[in-house]
Design an enzyme around this catalytic site. Structure first.
Site, mmCIF file in Angstrom:
data_model
loop_
_atom_site.group_PDB
_atom_site.id
_atom_site.type_symbol
_atom_site.label_atom_id
_atom_site.label_comp_id
_atom_site.label_asym_id
_atom_site.label_seq_id
_atom_site.Cartn_x
_atom_site.Cartn_y
_atom_site.Cartn_z
ATOM 1 N N TYR A 75 1.033 -0.975 0.232
ATOM 2 C CA TYR A 75 0.329 0.066 0.141
ATOM 3 C C TYR A 75 0.756 1.505 -0.101
ATOM 4 O O TYR A 75 1.222 1.559 1.103
ATOM 5 C CB TYR A 75 -0.902 0.124 1.404
ATOM 6 C CG TYR A 75 -2.216 -0.899 1.332
ATOM 7 C CD1 TYR A 75 -2.552 -1.904 -0.204
ATOM 8 C CD2 TYR A 75 -1.944 -1.176 2.338
ATOM 9 C CE1 TYR A 75 -2.837 -3.065 0.521
ATOM 10 C CE2 TYR A 75 -3.576 -2.249 2.830
ATOM 11 C CZ TYR A 75 -3.293 -3.539 2.203
ATOM 12 O OH TYR A 75 -4.536 -4.065 1.573
ATOM 13 N N HIS A 118 -0.720 -12.125 1.017
ATOM 14 C CA HIS A 118 -1.638 -11.320 0.174
ATOM 15 C C HIS A 118 -2.700 -11.622 -0.517
ATOM 16 O O HIS A 118 -3.747 -11.462 -1.162
ATOM 17 C CB HIS A 118 -1.101 -9.849 -0.093
ATOM 18 C CG HIS A 118 -2.025 -8.825 0.627
ATOM 19 N ND1 HIS A 118 -1.192 -7.481 0.175
ATOM 20 C CD2 HIS A 118 -2.736 -8.898 0.089
ATOM 21 C CE1 HIS A 118 -2.886 -6.198 -0.082
ATOM 22 N NE2 HIS A 118 -3.669 -7.204 -0.169
HETATM 23 N N1 LIG Z 1 -6.836 -7.766 1.815
HETATM 24 C C1 LIG Z 1 -7.232 -7.777 1.094
HETATM 25 O O1 LIG Z 1 -6.738 -7.932 -0.508
HETATM 26 C C2 LIG Z 1 -7.491 -6.399 0.901
HETATM 27 C C3 LIG Z 1 -8.246 -5.847 -0.563
HETATM 28 C C4 LIG Z 1 -8.587 -4.008 -0.060
HETATM 29 C C5 LIG Z 1 -8.521 -3.628 0.900
HETATM 30 N N2 LIG Z 1 -8.029 -4.305 1.997
HETATM 31 C C6 LIG Z 1 -8.178 -4.127 3.245
HETATM 32 O O2 LIG Z 1 -9.860 -3.493 3.923
HETATM 33 C C7 LIG Z 1 -9.657 -2.160 4.774
HETATM 34 C C8 LIG Z 1 -10.807 -1.070 4.224
HETATM 35 O O3 LIG Z 1 -11.381 -1.462 2.556
HETATM 36 P P1 LIG Z 1 -11.819 -0.364 1.485
HETATM 37 O O4 LIG Z 1 -11.193 0.537 2.176
HETATM 38 O O5 LIG Z 1 -11.484 -0.767 0.568
HETATM 39 O O6 LIG Z 1 -13.729 -0.591 1.961
HETATM 40 P P2 LIG Z 1 -13.999 -0.253 2.726
HETATM 41 O O7 LIG Z 1 -13.727 -0.145 4.229
HETATM 42 O O8 LIG Z 1 -15.912 -0.856 2.718
HETATM 43 O O9 LIG Z 1 -14.776 0.985 1.808
HETATM 44 C C9 LIG Z 1 -13.461 2.742 1.961
HETATM 45 C C10 LIG Z 1 -14.332 3.331 1.809
HETATM 46 O O10 LIG Z 1 -15.349 3.698 2.349
HETATM 47 C C11 LIG Z 1 -15.683 5.429 2.462
HETATM 48 N N3 LIG Z 1 -16.342 5.054 3.815
HETATM 49 C C12 LIG Z 1 -15.983 4.742 4.757
HETATM 50 N N4 LIG Z 1 -17.078 4.835 5.880
HETATM 51 C C13 LIG Z 1 -17.943 5.228 5.470
HETATM 52 C C14 LIG Z 1 -19.288 5.776 5.679
HETATM 53 N N5 LIG Z 1 -19.557 5.486 7.389
HETATM 54 N N6 LIG Z 1 -19.707 6.665 5.575
HETATM 55 C C15 LIG Z 1 -19.636 7.326 3.893
HETATM 56 N N7 LIG Z 1 -18.746 6.445 3.685
HETATM 57 C C16 LIG Z 1 -17.554 5.975 4.422
HETATM 58 C C17 LIG Z 1 -14.363 6.195 2.233
HETATM 59 O O11 LIG Z 1 -13.931 6.909 2.266
HETATM 60 P P3 LIG Z 1 -13.319 8.634 3.334
HETATM 61 O O12 LIG Z 1 -12.467 8.093 3.680
HETATM 62 O O13 LIG Z 1 -14.185 9.311 2.636
HETATM 63 O O14 LIG Z 1 -14.880 8.080 4.033
HETATM 64 C C18 LIG Z 1 -13.428 5.068 1.518
HETATM 65 O O15 LIG Z 1 -13.949 5.677 0.206
HETATM 66 C C19 LIG Z 1 -8.058 -1.746 2.972
HETATM 67 O O16 LIG Z 1 -8.400 -0.168 4.164
HETATM 68 C C20 LIG Z 1 -7.498 -2.378 3.706
HETATM 69 O O17 LIG Z 1 -6.861 -2.226 5.219
HETATM 70 C C21 LIG Z 1 -7.628 -5.738 1.902
#
Ligand SMILES: NC(=O)c1ccc[n+]([C@@H]2O[C@H](COP(=O)([O-])OP(=O)(O)OC[C@H]3O[C@@H](n4cnc5c(N)ncnc54)[C@H](OP(=O)(O)O)[C@@H]3O)[C@@H](O)[C@H]2O)c1
Length: 333
Positions: free
Chosen positions: A57, A133
């Protein structure tokens, strides 16, 4: 807030952890480094004890920035938090595609180099939870598990896990070195990994749900007027954010809103509470750059949904029309 045990591993984490990826990767221009550090420290004050990052990341100019930020931010709180990071993929940046395809590589020498570098960037003596990963089709699960066993014996990591794991890989790897948790995509729009629940229960393995708000879509805060940077924001390519998908998913968003109103909660909170109430060994790791949402998401662990309410939601999710949802970056063959 009552901590949860990931499976039967002895590793306890907050039900809502913080996904730190978006501070420096995949969600547009990276956040200012000091502000990101501040945000992570605010999360600790709110009660988050589980922080998720990965060696990949980062940005073109600093490909590993996220681990540096997480390490710096959590240094004063080291004994209060669980830090998870990941190894085993790099980006095919030559492809010119957004998002860049992933190149899996789980050879032992590659893992050993990764773990040393992650330890240094995170400024820790040991990594609490170290995930592969993505599965490397060229390296047997037993081989990776054997390396993990050595790293645990050497004290470099405490626990290990696999991201986007399937049943066969879990069983074969777990037989060599017990897996603490898998980290798979899971949301109301991506429920296909629920089929792993019985396997996890049988083996005593935890589930860490990534992208639990379907990349923010389930919050209901994004519409046809939302614009995403074509190169830096993966949401510009995600199928759930197209104009057609916004129309197609209206029934889903209406359902969420209806439940949210009844529970005096937000749609994002209901999308998180639904999964937390389903399984006690599950932790969700939403990501956000906004303090209010950091608080809002964490508060989802106080919302109670009964078994009947969850069943009702699941029945609705089985029936209502839904667009496709982002399923992850392509894996380079
Ligand atoms: N293992 C893997 O392959 C993998 C892949 C993807 C992700 N991940 C991990 O999972 C974590 C979370 O996944 P993700 O970031 O892809 O998806 P997510 O948590 O489902 O969504 C994040 C997005 O949602 C918005 N958001 C968050 N809370 C909100 C709320 N209460 N109201 C409105 N919008 C909201 C955020 O925008 P704002 O910042 O503008 O609030 C951001 O754009 C990542 O940070 C990473 O650590 C792992």
């Amino acid at each position: 807030m009552k901590k949860r045990e990931l499976g039967k591993s002895g590793l306890f984490v907050s039900p809502i952890g913080l996904g730190c990826m978006g501070f420096s990767h995949a969600y547009g221009k990276p956040m200012d480094r000091d502000e990101a550090i501040q945000m992570i420290r605010e999360a600790v004050k709110i009660g988050y004890t589980f922080f998720d990052t990965a060696e990949i990341y980062g940005t073109a100019s600093n490909p590993h920035e996220n681990e540096e930020i997480v390490g710096e931010a959590l240094k004063p709180y080291r004994d209060q938090v669980v830090i998870a990071t990941k190894f085993g993929i790099s980006f095919d940046t030559e492809s010119g595609k957004v998002p860049s395809p992933l190149i899996p590589d789980a050879r032992e020498d590659v893992i050993r180099k990764s773990v040393e570098e992650s330890l240094a960037r995170l400024q820790v003596d040991t990594i609490d939870l170290y995930y592969q990963h993505r599965i490397d089709p060229h390296v047997e699960p037993e081989k990776v598990a054997k390396v993990m066993k050595s790293l645990i014996a050497e004290g470099k990591i405490k626990h290990w896990g696999v991201s986007e794991a399937d049943e066969e890989y879990i069983r074969r790897a777990h037989a060599v070195c017990p897996i603490t948790a898998i980290q798979n995509r899971y949301s109301m729009m991506a429920r296909y990994h629920e089929r792993l629940f019985p396997v996890l229960e049988e083996l005593g393995i935890g589930f860490v749900a990534f992208s639990p708000i379907a990349n923010g879509f389930l919050s209901g805060k994004y519409g046809k007027d939302s614009h995403f940077d074509k190169e830096l924001d993966y949401r510009s390519t995600m199928p759930q954010f197209t104009n057609e998908a916004i129309d197609e998913n209206q029934t889903l968003l209406n359902l969420l809103k209806e439940i949210a109103d009844k529970k005096n909660a937000t749609c994002a909170q209901i999308s998180l509470a639904w999964m937390l109430c389903k399984k006690p060994y599950l932790s969700a790791i939403p990501g956000t750059r906004k303090l209010e949402r950091l608080k809002e998401n964490f508060a989802a662990c106080e919302i109670e949904l009964s078994e009947e309410e969850i069943q009702m939601i699941d029945q609705q999710l089985d029936q209502i029309p839904m667009s496709a949802v982002f399923g992850g970056s392509a894996i380079k063959k």
